[in-house]
Write an enzyme that holds these catalytic residues in place. Structure first.
Site, PDB file in Angstrom:
ATOM      1  N   THR A  12       0.862  -1.183   0.000  1.00 49.78           N
ATOM      2  CA  THR A  12       0.000   0.000   0.000  1.00 49.78           C
ATOM      3  C   THR A  12       0.902   1.237   0.000  1.00 49.78           C
ATOM      4  O   THR A  12       1.912   1.285   0.707  1.00 49.78           O
ATOM      5  CB  THR A  12      -0.949   0.036   1.222  1.00 49.78           C
ATOM      6  OG1 THR A  12      -0.182   0.214   2.417  1.00 49.78           O
ATOM      7  CG2 THR A  12      -1.773  -1.239   1.325  1.00 49.78           C
ATOM      8  N   GLY A  13       0.538   2.222  -0.817  1.00 53.93           N
ATOM      9  CA  GLY A  13       1.386   3.410  -0.922  1.00 53.93           C
ATOM     10  C   GLY A  13       2.684   3.095  -1.628  1.00 53.93           C
ATOM     11  O   GLY A  13       3.761   3.245  -1.059  1.00 53.93           O
ATOM     12  N   GLY A  14       2.564   2.686  -2.890  1.00 51.54           N
ATOM     13  CA  GLY A  14       3.774   2.278  -3.629  1.00 51.54           C
ATOM     14  C   GLY A  14       4.170   3.250  -4.727  1.00 51.54           C
ATOM     15  O   GLY A  14       4.999   2.923  -5.565  1.00 51.54           O
ATOM     16  N   THR A  15       3.608   4.454  -4.712  1.00 49.46           N
ATOM     17  CA  THR A  15       3.892   5.377  -5.826  1.00 49.46           C
ATOM     18  C   THR A  15       5.180   6.166  -5.625  1.00 49.46           C
ATOM     19  O   THR A  15       5.703   6.750  -6.565  1.00 49.46           O
ATOM     20  CB  THR A  15       2.734   6.381  -6.031  1.00 49.46           C
ATOM     21  OG1 THR A  15       2.623   7.193  -4.853  1.00 49.46           O
ATOM     22  CG2 THR A  15       1.422   5.667  -6.302  1.00 49.46           C
ATOM     23  N   SER A  16       5.653   6.233  -4.387  1.00 51.70           N
ATOM     24  CA  SER A  16       6.898   6.980  -4.138  1.00 51.70           C
ATOM     25  C   SER A  16       7.556   6.450  -2.870  1.00 51.70           C
ATOM     26  O   SER A  16       7.034   5.534  -2.215  1.00 51.70           O
ATOM     27  CB  SER A  16       6.623   8.492  -4.004  1.00 51.70           C
ATOM     28  OG  SER A  16       5.879   8.739  -2.827  1.00 51.70           O
ATOM     29  N   GLY A  17       8.700   7.041  -2.540  1.00 57.47           N
ATOM     30  CA  GLY A  17       9.362   6.750  -1.265  1.00 57.47           C
ATOM     31  C   GLY A  17       9.667   5.282  -1.038  1.00 57.47           C
ATOM     32  O   GLY A  17      10.086   4.551  -1.936  1.00 57.47           O
ATOM     33  N   GLY A  19       7.722   2.732  -0.325  1.00 55.84           N
ATOM     34  CA  GLY A  19       6.842   1.763  -1.001  1.00 55.84           C
ATOM     35  C   GLY A  19       7.319   1.504  -2.419  1.00 55.84           C
ATOM     36  O   GLY A  19       7.409   0.347  -2.865  1.00 55.84           O
ATOM     37  N   SER A 137       7.404   3.634  12.898  1.00 61.06           N
ATOM     38  CA  SER A 137       8.274   4.817  12.815  1.00 61.06           C
ATOM     39  C   SER A 137       9.099   4.937  14.091  1.00 61.06           C
ATOM     40  O   SER A 137       8.645   4.529  15.171  1.00 61.06           O
ATOM     41  CB  SER A 137       7.451   6.089  12.675  1.00 61.06           C
ATOM     42  OG  SER A 137       8.296   7.220  12.756  1.00 61.06           O
ATOM     43  N   TYR A 150       0.413  11.841  15.351  1.00 57.77           N
ATOM     44  CA  TYR A 150       1.134  10.911  14.456  1.00 57.77           C
ATOM     45  C   TYR A 150       1.813   9.806  15.271  1.00 57.77           C
ATOM     46  O   TYR A 150       1.721   8.623  14.933  1.00 57.77           O
ATOM     47  CB  TYR A 150       2.153  11.699  13.635  1.00 57.77           C
ATOM     48  CG  TYR A 150       2.998  10.874  12.682  1.00 57.77           C
ATOM     49  CD1 TYR A 150       2.439  10.319  11.526  1.00 57.77           C
ATOM     50  CD2 TYR A 150       4.359  10.656  12.918  1.00 57.77           C
ATOM     51  CE1 TYR A 150       3.211   9.574  10.633  1.00 57.77           C
ATOM     52  CE2 TYR A 150       5.141   9.912  12.038  1.00 57.77           C
ATOM     53  CZ  TYR A 150       4.570   9.371  10.906  1.00 57.77           C
ATOM     54  OH  TYR A 150       5.345   8.639  10.030  1.00 57.77           O
TER      55      TYR A 150
HETATM   56  N1  LIG Z   1      10.152   9.350   5.512  1.00 60.30           N
HETATM   57  C1  LIG Z   1      10.319   9.198   6.807  1.00 60.30           C
HETATM   58  O1  LIG Z   1      11.215   9.821   7.399  1.00 60.30           O
HETATM   59  C2  LIG Z   1       9.452   8.229   7.576  1.00 60.30           C
HETATM   60  C3  LIG Z   1       9.881   7.815   8.843  1.00 60.30           C
HETATM   61  C4  LIG Z   1       9.129   6.867   9.539  1.00 60.30           C
HETATM   62  C5  LIG Z   1       7.977   6.334   8.976  1.00 60.30           C
HETATM   63  N2  LIG Z   1       7.559   6.772   7.739  1.00 60.30           N
HETATM   64  C6  LIG Z   1       6.366   6.134   7.165  1.00 60.30           C
HETATM   65  O2  LIG Z   1       6.724   5.527   5.947  1.00 60.30           O
HETATM   66  C7  LIG Z   1       5.544   5.328   5.157  1.00 60.30           C
HETATM   67  C8  LIG Z   1       5.857   5.691   3.718  1.00 60.30           C
HETATM   68  O3  LIG Z   1       6.124   7.069   3.620  1.00 60.30           O
HETATM   69  P1  LIG Z   1       7.354   7.663   2.785  1.00 60.30           P
HETATM   70  O4  LIG Z   1       8.259   8.297   3.752  1.00 60.30           O
HETATM   71  O5  LIG Z   1       7.871   6.655   1.828  1.00 60.30           O
HETATM   72  O6  LIG Z   1       6.637   8.898   2.060  1.00 60.30           O
HETATM   73  P2  LIG Z   1       6.123   9.143   0.568  1.00 60.30           P
HETATM   74  O7  LIG Z   1       7.270   9.194  -0.382  1.00 60.30           O
HETATM   75  O8  LIG Z   1       5.237  10.331   0.658  1.00 60.30           O
HETATM   76  O9  LIG Z   1       5.272   7.840   0.237  1.00 60.30           O
HETATM   77  C9  LIG Z   1       4.008   7.632   0.819  1.00 60.30           C
HETATM   78  C10 LIG Z   1       3.242   6.661  -0.051  1.00 60.30           C
HETATM   79  O10 LIG Z   1       1.990   6.423   0.577  1.00 60.30           O
HETATM   80  C11 LIG Z   1       0.944   6.792  -0.327  1.00 60.30           C
HETATM   81  N3  LIG Z   1      -0.141   7.322   0.466  1.00 60.30           N
HETATM   82  C12 LIG Z   1      -0.147   8.355   1.350  1.00 60.30           C
HETATM   83  N4  LIG Z   1      -1.341   8.466   1.923  1.00 60.30           N
HETATM   84  C13 LIG Z   1      -2.115   7.484   1.393  1.00 60.30           C
HETATM   85  C14 LIG Z   1      -3.446   7.073   1.589  1.00 60.30           C
HETATM   86  N5  LIG Z   1      -4.274   7.711   2.441  1.00 60.30           N
HETATM   87  N6  LIG Z   1      -3.901   6.018   0.877  1.00 60.30           N
HETATM   88  C15 LIG Z   1      -3.105   5.355   0.009  1.00 60.30           C
HETATM   89  N7  LIG Z   1      -1.836   5.703  -0.228  1.00 60.30           N
HETATM   90  C16 LIG Z   1      -1.351   6.758   0.460  1.00 60.30           C
HETATM   91  C17 LIG Z   1       1.560   7.802  -1.279  1.00 60.30           C
HETATM   92  O11 LIG Z   1       0.878   7.753  -2.508  1.00 60.30           O
HETATM   93  P3  LIG Z   1       0.154   9.024  -3.223  1.00 60.30           P
HETATM   94  O12 LIG Z   1       0.853  10.259  -2.744  1.00 60.30           O
HETATM   95  O13 LIG Z   1       0.346   8.714  -4.665  1.00 60.30           O
HETATM   96  O14 LIG Z   1      -1.247   8.902  -2.768  1.00 60.30           O
HETATM   97  C18 LIG Z   1       2.967   7.233  -1.433  1.00 60.30           C
HETATM   98  O15 LIG Z   1       2.961   6.167  -2.364  1.00 60.30           O
HETATM   99  C19 LIG Z   1       4.459   6.150   5.839  1.00 60.30           C
HETATM  100  O16 LIG Z   1       3.623   5.278   6.567  1.00 60.30           O
HETATM  101  C20 LIG Z   1       5.237   7.055   6.787  1.00 60.30           C
HETATM  102  O17 LIG Z   1       4.461   7.448   7.872  1.00 60.30           O
HETATM  103  C21 LIG Z   1       8.279   7.694   7.040  1.00 60.30           C
END
Ligand SMILES: NC(=O)c1ccc[n+]([C@@H]2O[C@H](COP(=O)([O-])OP(=O)(O)OC[C@H]3O[C@@H](n4cnc5c(N)ncnc54)[C@H](OP(=O)(O)O)[C@@H]3O)[C@@H](O)[C@H]2O)c1
Length: 250
Positions: A12-17, A19, A137, A150
């Site tokens: 889930t959430g595989g479009t960036s980052g 995922g 996290s 959060y």
């Molecule tokens: N980056 C950090 O420092 C960090 C640290 C700890 C935990 N995290 C966690 O890591 C996970 C991934 O985040 P990321 O850092 O890789 O950020 P990201 O690059 O913004 O990726 C987030 C992904 O989740 C999708 N997404 C967001 N909200 C959504 C929703 N309501 N329904 C379906 N898809 C959704 C986005 O897709 P679209 O934008 O295309 O909808 C995107 O594919 C999150 O759970 C975040 O809380 C991040």
């Protein structure tokens, strides 16, 4: 030899980052990957970039009608899943007095309710021997100002790692968590900060990190693949910190 040949992973959430990076690695290891995101445009772009072994559809983790349709949508492509990475999400940060009900509900619906019901809906189609990985996290480990909602939501996900694993053991499904530190992704894009403010925030965080850098999404992906693989066959109900020492190193 490819470690995930003939396996299907749903992220889930595989479009960036993280995922997206995880989807890339699963595909490199022979898997078919199904991803979600909130917009058709971003899902299409990611699927194009991932290539022939990627499938994607729009599904909002914070919208229960979407979550309850997941099984039907996945069954258009496969009857069974081998790996589920519950990753979709973002953070919003505000002092206690500035948090309104929308902020609270938005994060809890997406991160807590979304995670719970995604797993509930996917369990009936998970193969025996499969693996579920939840994205928690580092923020659950200590108090950070402006992070109350959060962090509480991610702490609930952390709790699911333990309870889900206790219920899934009998089905021979392993459930573990990955707890990322500061990772270079689009995480700040949903916070309302301007690009300059985001850059300022990132630059102010870097000197505080033991390794003096943000982590790469691929560093999370490698650990997700490990947890999903037979190499982690005796790992159940734990959370692996991939945070460059942030939680434990001074
Ligand atoms: N980056 C950090 O420092 C960090 C640290 C700890 C935990 N995290 C966690 O890591 C996970 C991934 O985040 P990321 O850092 O890789 O950020 P990201 O690059 O913004 O990726 C987030 C992904 O989740 C999708 N997404 C967001 N909200 C959504 C929703 N309501 N329904 C379906 N898809 C959704 C986005 O897709 P679209 O934008 O295309 O909808 C995107 O594919 C999150 O759970 C975040 O809380 C991040």
């Amino acid at each position: 030899m490819q470690k995930f040949k003939n396996k299907v992973a749903f992220i889930t959430g595989g479009t960036s980052g993280m995922g997206f990076a995880t989807a890339q690695k699963f595909i490199n290891e022979g898997a078919t990957v199904i991803i979600t995101g909130r917009s058709q445009e971003k899902v299409d772009k990611a699927v194009n970039n991932l290539g022939a072994n990627a499938i994607g559809f729009v599904s909002n983790a914070g919208k229960m009608s979407d979550v309850f349709e997941l099984q039907k949508k996945i069954k258009l492509y496969t009857d069974k899943l081998d790996v589920l990475f519950v990753n979709a999400g973002y953070g919003k940060f505000a002092p206690i007095e500035a948090v309104d009900e929308n902020h609270y509900d938005e994060l809890f619906n997406m991160l807590v309710k979304g995670t719970f019901f995604t797993v509930q809906q996917m369990l009936p189609i998970m193969n025996e021997g499969g693996a579920i990985i939840l994205n928690t996290s580092f923020v659950t480990g200590f108090g950070i100002e402006n992070f109350s909602v959060y962090s509480a939501a991610k702490s609930a996900v952390q709790s699911f790692v333990k309870t889900f694993s206790s219920e899934c053991t009998i089905r021979k499904i392993r459930v573990n968590g990955i707890s990322p530190g500061h990772i270079k992704t689009n995480i700040f894009n949903n916070t309302g900060l301007t690009p300059d403010q985001i850059e300022g925030t990132v630059q102010s965080i870097i000197p505080t990190l033991p390794l003096k850098r943000f982590g790469e999404p691929s560093e999370i992906a490698k650990t997700v693949l490990f947890l999903a693989s037979d190499d982690a066959s005796y790992i159940q109900g734990v959370e692996i910190l991939v945070d460059g020492g942030l939680s434990n190193v001074k």
